[in-house]
Scaffold this active site. Sequence first.
Site, PDB file in Angstrom:
ATOM      1  N   HIS A  75      50.427  56.933 161.120  1.00 57.06           N
ATOM      2  CA  HIS A  75      50.202  58.328 161.532  1.00 57.06           C
ATOM      3  C   HIS A  75      50.929  58.541 162.867  1.00 57.06           C
ATOM      4  O   HIS A  75      52.142  58.411 162.945  1.00 57.06           O
ATOM      5  CB  HIS A  75      48.685  58.530 161.608  1.00 57.06           C
ATOM      6  CG  HIS A  75      48.209  59.936 161.776  1.00 57.06           C
ATOM      7  ND1 HIS A  75      49.028  61.039 161.726  1.00 57.06           N
ATOM      8  CD2 HIS A  75      46.956  60.447 162.021  1.00 57.06           C
ATOM      9  CE1 HIS A  75      48.311  62.138 161.910  1.00 57.06           C
ATOM     10  NE2 HIS A  75      47.051  61.804 162.098  1.00 57.06           N
ATOM     11  N   ASP A 120      58.766  62.023 163.673  1.00 56.32           N
ATOM     12  CA  ASP A 120      58.608  60.946 164.653  1.00 56.32           C
ATOM     13  C   ASP A 120      59.834  60.061 164.773  1.00 56.32           C
ATOM     14  O   ASP A 120      59.982  59.337 165.749  1.00 56.32           O
ATOM     15  CB  ASP A 120      57.365  60.117 164.326  1.00 56.32           C
ATOM     16  CG  ASP A 120      56.122  60.892 164.680  1.00 56.32           C
ATOM     17  OD1 ASP A 120      56.226  61.758 165.564  1.00 56.32           O
ATOM     18  OD2 ASP A 120      55.075  60.669 164.078  1.00 56.32           O
ATOM     19  N   HIS A 159      56.735  60.757 154.121  1.00 46.22           N
ATOM     20  CA  HIS A 159      55.583  61.573 154.494  1.00 46.22           C
ATOM     21  C   HIS A 159      54.745  61.836 153.265  1.00 46.22           C
ATOM     22  O   HIS A 159      55.296  62.010 152.173  1.00 46.22           O
ATOM     23  CB  HIS A 159      56.037  62.903 155.119  1.00 46.22           C
ATOM     24  CG  HIS A 159      54.953  63.564 155.880  1.00 46.22           C
ATOM     25  ND1 HIS A 159      54.037  64.379 155.282  1.00 46.22           N
ATOM     26  CD2 HIS A 159      54.612  63.476 157.185  1.00 46.22           C
ATOM     27  CE1 HIS A 159      53.181  64.794 156.199  1.00 46.22           C
ATOM     28  NE2 HIS A 159      53.496  64.261 157.363  1.00 46.22           N
TER      29      HIS A 159
HETATM   30  N1  CMC Z   1      59.869  52.573 154.099  1.00 47.90           N
HETATM   31  C1  CMC Z   1      60.049  51.983 152.889  1.00 47.90           C
HETATM   32  N2  CMC Z   1      59.389  52.364 151.774  1.00 47.90           N
HETATM   33  C2  CMC Z   1      58.518  53.372 151.878  1.00 47.90           C
HETATM   34  C3  CMC Z   1      58.290  54.034 153.096  1.00 47.90           C
HETATM   35  C4  CMC Z   1      59.000  53.606 154.239  1.00 47.90           C
HETATM   36  N3  CMC Z   1      58.801  54.203 155.429  1.00 47.90           N
HETATM   37  N4  CMC Z   1      57.356  55.003 152.920  1.00 47.90           N
HETATM   38  C5  CMC Z   1      57.030  54.962 151.622  1.00 47.90           C
HETATM   39  N5  CMC Z   1      57.730  53.978 150.988  1.00 47.90           N
HETATM   40  C6  CMC Z   1      57.701  53.676 149.545  1.00 47.90           C
HETATM   41  C7  CMC Z   1      56.417  52.932 149.169  1.00 47.90           C
HETATM   42  O1  CMC Z   1      56.568  51.532 149.281  1.00 47.90           O
HETATM   43  C8  CMC Z   1      56.222  53.377 147.752  1.00 47.90           C
HETATM   44  O2  CMC Z   1      57.134  52.676 146.945  1.00 47.90           O
HETATM   45  P1  CMC Z   1      56.769  52.283 145.396  1.00 47.90           P
HETATM   46  O3  CMC Z   1      56.666  53.604 144.682  1.00 47.90           O
HETATM   47  O4  CMC Z   1      57.906  51.433 144.941  1.00 47.90           O
HETATM   48  O5  CMC Z   1      55.465  51.550 145.462  1.00 47.90           O
HETATM   49  C9  CMC Z   1      56.697  54.850 147.759  1.00 47.90           C
HETATM   50  O6  CMC Z   1      57.649  54.907 148.843  1.00 47.90           O
HETATM   51  C10 CMC Z   1      55.569  55.848 148.022  1.00 47.90           C
HETATM   52  O7  CMC Z   1      54.925  55.479 149.248  1.00 47.90           O
HETATM   53  P2  CMC Z   1      53.380  55.651 149.542  1.00 47.90           P
HETATM   54  O8  CMC Z   1      52.935  54.592 150.484  1.00 47.90           O
HETATM   55  O9  CMC Z   1      52.626  55.790 148.260  1.00 47.90           O
HETATM   56  O10 CMC Z   1      53.368  57.047 150.269  1.00 47.90           O
HETATM   57  P3  CMC Z   1      52.197  57.641 151.122  1.00 47.90           P
HETATM   58  O11 CMC Z   1      52.240  59.109 150.922  1.00 47.90           O
HETATM   59  O12 CMC Z   1      50.893  56.972 150.829  1.00 47.90           O
HETATM   60  O13 CMC Z   1      52.587  57.262 152.620  1.00 47.90           O
HETATM   61  C11 CMC Z   1      53.469  57.352 154.823  1.00 47.90           C
HETATM   62  C12 CMC Z   1      53.153  58.138 153.539  1.00 47.90           C
HETATM   63  C13 CMC Z   1      53.919  58.337 155.901  1.00 47.90           C
HETATM   64  C14 CMC Z   1      52.176  56.650 155.311  1.00 47.90           C
HETATM   65  C15 CMC Z   1      54.578  56.324 154.506  1.00 47.90           C
HETATM   66  O14 CMC Z   1      55.743  56.987 154.064  1.00 47.90           O
HETATM   67  C16 CMC Z   1      54.902  55.423 155.716  1.00 47.90           C
HETATM   68  O15 CMC Z   1      54.221  54.423 155.925  1.00 47.90           O
HETATM   69  N6  CMC Z   1      55.940  55.810 156.524  1.00 47.90           N
HETATM   70  C17 CMC Z   1      56.265  55.075 157.722  1.00 47.90           C
HETATM   71  C18 CMC Z   1      55.318  55.480 158.824  1.00 47.90           C
HETATM   72  C19 CMC Z   1      55.644  56.850 159.398  1.00 47.90           C
HETATM   73  O16 CMC Z   1      56.779  57.152 159.713  1.00 47.90           O
HETATM   74  N7  CMC Z   1      54.584  57.669 159.575  1.00 47.90           N
HETATM   75  C20 CMC Z   1      54.703  58.971 160.238  1.00 47.90           C
HETATM   76  C21 CMC Z   1      54.374  60.110 159.373  1.00 47.90           C
HETATM   77  S1  CMC Z   1      54.882  61.657 160.141  1.00 47.90           S
HETATM   78  C22 CMC Z   1      53.844  61.817 161.505  1.00 47.90           C
HETATM   79  C23 CMC Z   1      52.478  62.246 161.145  1.00 47.90           C
HETATM   80  O17 CMC Z   1      52.349  63.368 160.637  1.00 47.90           O
HETATM   81  O18 CMC Z   1      51.538  61.479 161.415  1.00 47.90           O
END
Ligand code: CMC
Length: 433
Positions: A266, A365, A307
């Site tokens: 987050h 971010d 995201h």
């Molecule tokens: N790098 C590599 N792979 C990723 C990433 C990433 N940053 N984010 C998602 N994926 C992959 C994930 O492994 C999954 O792959 P598969 O379908 O093969 O299993 C697919 O994309 C879907 O990901 P998810 O985890 O189901 O997506 P989510 O909606 O649960 O997670 C997130 C969203 C923001 C937590 C995630 O994208 C992440 O961890 N990003 C990095 C951290 C980040 O930059 N966070 C800031 C968000 S913006 C600020 C805010 O509003 O807080």
Amino acid sequence: MEKKRIATLSLEDGTEIELPIMSGTLGPDVIDIRNLAKTGMFTYDPGFLSTASCSSGITYIDGELGCLYYRGYPIEQLAEQSSFLEVCHLLLYGELPMAAEKQKFESEINRRTMVHDQLMSFYKGFRRDAHPMAVMVGVVGALSAFYHDTLDITNPEHREVSALRLIAKVPTIAAMCYKYNIGHPFMYPDNRLGYVENFLHMMFATPCEQYVANPKLVRALERIFILHADHEQNASTSTVRLAGSSGANPFACVAAGIAALWGPAHGGANEAVLKMLEEIGDISQIPKFVARAKDRKDSFRLMGFGHRVYRNVDPRARVMRETCYEVLAELGLQNDRMFEMAMELERVALQDDYFIERKLYPNVDFYSGIVLKALNVPLNMFTVIFAIARTIGWISQWNEMISDSERKIGRPRQLYRGPERRDFVPISERTKR
Ligand code: CMC
């Protein structure tokens, strides 16, 4: 008269349950499942992927189109034309202020920027090397012990004063976290300065040296504040609402929000982006790290990418990217190693099928971390800056929830998968497991 719309759920035993369909002003319709519990069944939705936890009139996101509106106003217009305090007024009261209202609001904030003198000694209880977010959780939570004259949450005036206090004091508390961390004396707010400039003054001035702010950099930080001010029902805001649903006071609820924000998935992402760039170390290493991010067996993720809601582009990232270029040009940092690495990483990821297929774009971010670094904000203060900006979102959402006639204590159910009923066995009779 509008026709009542219904979704029908068929259960295994042939029972059919009619569930009303509700529409908002914008965005997808939702199925009202409140009556489902009467059947003895619940829905299962870890991470709230398919669940609207409340109705709200504050912020709207269209993740497919990449839109973000505060009270109907597109974020790009607010970032370009508005000030952070105007945005605070908009989020809290629902409308942009008229000239006289703006002046009054600014003066209401200004006269509350100082913190109770005794709060200063509170800091001494923390180790100097504590992470500022850890101190923020403690000190913001402690505000309820200092300002308990406005804690009647059923009283709209009390709620308003608590909101104003939070907006005014959180930057002061944040700057104090930094000063304590580096062993400098605390700087009192200087209310002749604007909100953002005052924060920079409390961060970077000392009793012996004035801080003269560069207006372009003040504007860049103001944009970071505006872009992070609210983001509908994200993890920290949902935490604030859940804590508040029990009737807890607003300072305690915002402290809970700060704790949730701290996580790297987050608000901790802006700090994590810079740490990741440091770990990558050199442009030549980027392919190796991108390969790691794609490897399911490796927990490494590209921080600042992806995201939950934006599946196209993060509109905040678009604005922040522009600001990032402006700030680096102003400071002559275009050839900075870290920035070059970030731009190369962005280029490589945007062309990679793994990221394209999963719609993983740089989020706000990714760029805000680079801007904050250029502004000389230390790494461990990045998420604190996010917390300052998000305070208005948290308190506006909390206030909306408390005023909502449909408010109920937040109490999710669960799918139990533990042991079945069993009888207690005295220790002498327990056989090997
Ligand atoms: N790098 C590599 N792979 C990723 C990433 C990433 N940053 N984010 C998602 N994926 C992959 C994930 O492994 C999954 O792959 P598969 O379908 O093969 O299993 C697919 O994309 C879907 O990901 P998810 O985890 O189901 O997506 P989510 O909606 O649960 O997670 C997130 C969203 C923001 C937590 C995630 O994208 C992440 O961890 N990003 C990095 C951290 C980040 O930059 N966070 C800031 C968000 S913006 C600020 C805010 O509003 O807080």
